[in-house]
Write a protein that holds these residues in place. Structure first.
Motif, short mmCIF file in Angstrom:
data_model
loop_
_atom_site.label_atom_id
_atom_site.label_comp_id
_atom_site.label_asym_id
_atom_site.label_seq_id
_atom_site.Cartn_x
_atom_site.Cartn_y
_atom_site.Cartn_z
N MET A 1 0.86 -1.18 0.00
CA MET A 1 0.00 0.00 0.00
C MET A 1 0.90 1.23 0.00
SD MET A 1 -2.85 1.22 2.82
CE MET A 1 -3.96 -0.13 2.44
N ILE A 2 0.57 2.22 -0.83
CA ILE A 2 1.34 3.46 -0.92
C ILE A 2 0.46 4.62 -0.49
CG2 ILE A 2 2.65 4.99 -2.43
CD1 ILE A 2 3.22 2.57 -4.22
N LEU A 3 0.92 5.39 0.49
CA LEU A 3 0.19 6.55 0.98
C LEU A 3 1.01 7.81 0.74
CD1 LEU A 3 -1.21 5.16 4.35
CD2 LEU A 3 -2.37 5.28 2.15
N ASP A 4 0.42 8.79 0.10
CA ASP A 4 1.12 10.04 -0.22
C ASP A 4 0.65 11.18 0.67
OD1 ASP A 4 2.65 8.98 -2.40
OD2 ASP A 4 0.84 9.02 -3.62
N SER A 5 0.54 10.91 1.95
CA SER A 5 0.07 11.95 2.87
C SER A 5 0.61 11.69 4.27
CB SER A 5 -1.47 11.95 2.90
OG SER A 5 -1.95 10.69 3.35
N VAL A 6 0.42 12.67 5.15
CA VAL A 6 0.82 12.53 6.54
C VAL A 6 -0.12 11.54 7.23
CG1 VAL A 6 1.02 13.71 8.76
CG2 VAL A 6 1.79 14.85 6.67
N ILE A 7 0.45 10.64 8.01
CA ILE A 7 -0.37 9.71 8.81
C ILE A 7 -0.37 10.21 10.25
CG2 ILE A 7 -0.64 7.35 9.63
CD1 ILE A 7 0.74 6.38 7.15
N ASP A 8 -1.55 10.51 10.77
CA ASP A 8 -1.65 11.06 12.12
C ASP A 8 -2.74 10.38 12.95
OD1 ASP A 8 -3.86 11.99 10.84
OD2 ASP A 8 -3.41 14.13 11.09
N LYS A 9 -3.05 9.12 12.61
CA LYS A 9 -4.08 8.38 13.34
C LYS A 9 -3.71 6.91 13.40
CE LYS A 9 -6.72 7.94 9.04
NZ LYS A 9 -8.00 8.26 8.37
N GLN A 10 -4.57 6.13 14.02
CA GLN A 10 -4.32 4.69 14.11
C GLN A 10 -4.62 4.03 12.77
OE1 GLN A 10 -5.70 2.74 17.65
NE2 GLN A 10 -6.03 0.79 16.61
N LEU A 11 -3.72 3.13 12.36
CA LEU A 11 -3.88 2.47 11.07
C LEU A 11 -3.33 1.06 11.14
CD1 LEU A 11 -4.61 2.84 8.02
CD2 LEU A 11 -2.24 3.56 7.67
N THR A 12 -4.09 0.11 10.60
CA THR A 12 -3.65 -1.28 10.50
C THR A 12 -3.60 -1.67 9.03
OG1 THR A 12 -4.64 -1.86 12.63
CG2 THR A 12 -4.15 -3.67 11.13
N ASP B 1 2.81 -4.75 2.79
CA ASP B 1 3.91 -3.78 2.89
C ASP B 1 3.30 -2.38 2.78
OD1 ASP B 1 5.63 -5.91 2.94
OD2 ASP B 1 6.38 -5.63 0.91
N LEU B 2 3.89 -1.43 3.50
CA LEU B 2 3.38 -0.05 3.49
C LEU B 2 4.51 0.91 3.14
CD1 LEU B 2 1.20 2.09 4.03
CD2 LEU B 2 1.83 2.00 6.46
N ILE B 3 4.25 1.78 2.17
CA ILE B 3 5.18 2.84 1.80
C ILE B 3 4.50 4.18 2.07
CG2 ILE B 3 6.47 3.93 -0.09
CD1 ILE B 3 6.59 1.16 -1.42
N VAL B 4 5.14 5.02 2.85
CA VAL B 4 4.57 6.32 3.20
C VAL B 4 5.46 7.42 2.61
CG1 VAL B 4 3.83 7.86 5.06
CG2 VAL B 4 3.65 5.37 5.34
N ASN B 5 4.90 8.19 1.69
CA ASN B 5 5.63 9.32 1.10
C ASN B 5 5.29 10.59 1.87
OD1 ASN B 5 6.88 7.85 -1.08
ND2 ASN B 5 4.88 7.79 -2.07
#
Length: 271
Positions: free
Chosen positions: A60-71, A75-79
């Motif tokens: 999973m690719i996320l292109d934003s700030v993560i500021d909460k609970q997440l499951t 594989d996770l890619i955070v941009n």
């Protein structure tokens, strides 16, 4: 007279002449077993494509700030940055940004890579790599490696293999603990299971308690095997400081410990 029906894709089929062809619907990260069934060959999320193929999304690719609970079960890619979040990742985690104020924990069943960490807890079943960490709790079953101009200031760092960083501590003598221990990730999982068991009402959740208790017993047996194995194999473990180590740093490898009392250029501690 044949009976006309529909398959799971809405296509009209005749019951008498329809034969399922798995190759037609087998997509990425899937395979066909000996029973002619489509099964996943990697962990991930099942996806039905526009061409009606079944695939497994392995990251999973996320292109934003993560500021909460997440499951996440891939594989996770955070941009972006991870700030004040709690993450549970069943796969590798790559963060092209900083990890800030995540003391509720980032729990990863795999490897973790990020830029800078500040006041965060990061726990991995694999290895951890980063550039700079300030007042973090890092725990990895495998190695913890600093990349580029790396440093660790304050906090607790625990690895089941080795720790390597360019700079450890700072001029202000911040307490900085670095330790090599046996199966630290597994030990942490046992602790978390114990906390879950203590928080459950035995009257209303007997089945859940039984499952957690059995899992805890299984992990404790596995941890005991790791302990016995470490005594038999006697692998070398090390903490390597490539450039500077400061007073206020405490090093531990199993039963051996060392307190740094003066600024030293380069240091290698091995047991």
């Amino acid at each position: 007279q044949p009976i006309v029906g529909k398959n799971i894709f809405g296509e009209e089929v005749k019951q008498s002449d329809y034969q399922f062809n798995p190759e037609k619907y087998c997509g990425n990260n899937c395979l066909i077993n000996e029973d002619n069934e489509i099964i996943a060959k990697t962990a991930g999320i099942p996806i039905l494509g526009e061409d009606k193929t079944i695939s497994i999304q392995s990251e999973m690719i996320l292109d934003s700030v993560i500021d909460k609970q997440l499951t996440v079960e891939t594989d996770l890619i955070v941009n972006g940055e991870v700030n004040g979040a709690k993450l549970m990742v069943n796969g590798n985690l790559t963060i092209y940004g900083n990890v800030v104020n995540c003391m509720d924990g980032i729990y990863v069943n795999g490897d973790v890579k990020f830029l800078n960490g500040d006041h965060s807890k990061i726990i991995a079943s694999g290895k951890i790599s980063f550039e700079k960490c300030r007042f973090c709790s890092l725990l990895a079953e495998k190695e913890i490696i600093g990349i580029n101009d790396s440093s660790i200031i304050g906090g607790f760092t625990i690895s089941g293999d080795k720790v390597q960083v360019r700079v450890l501590g700072n001029d202000y003598k911040e307490n900085t603990d670095v330790e090599i221990a046996i199966a630290p990730y597994l030990k942490e999982q046992i602790r978390l299971l114990s906390d879950q068991l203590n928080s459950i009402s035995s009257e209303s959740n007997r089945e859940e308690m039984k499952l957690l208790y059995n899992e805890k017993i299984r992990m404790e047996k596995k941890y005991l095997q790791k302990l016995i194995g470490s005594l038999e194999k006697k692998d070398n473990h090390s903490i390597k400081i490539e450039e500077t180590i400061y007073p206020g740093v405490f090093l531990r490898i199993m039963d051996s410990s060392l307190e740094i009392k003066k600024i030293t250029n380069g240091y290698f501690f091995e047991v």
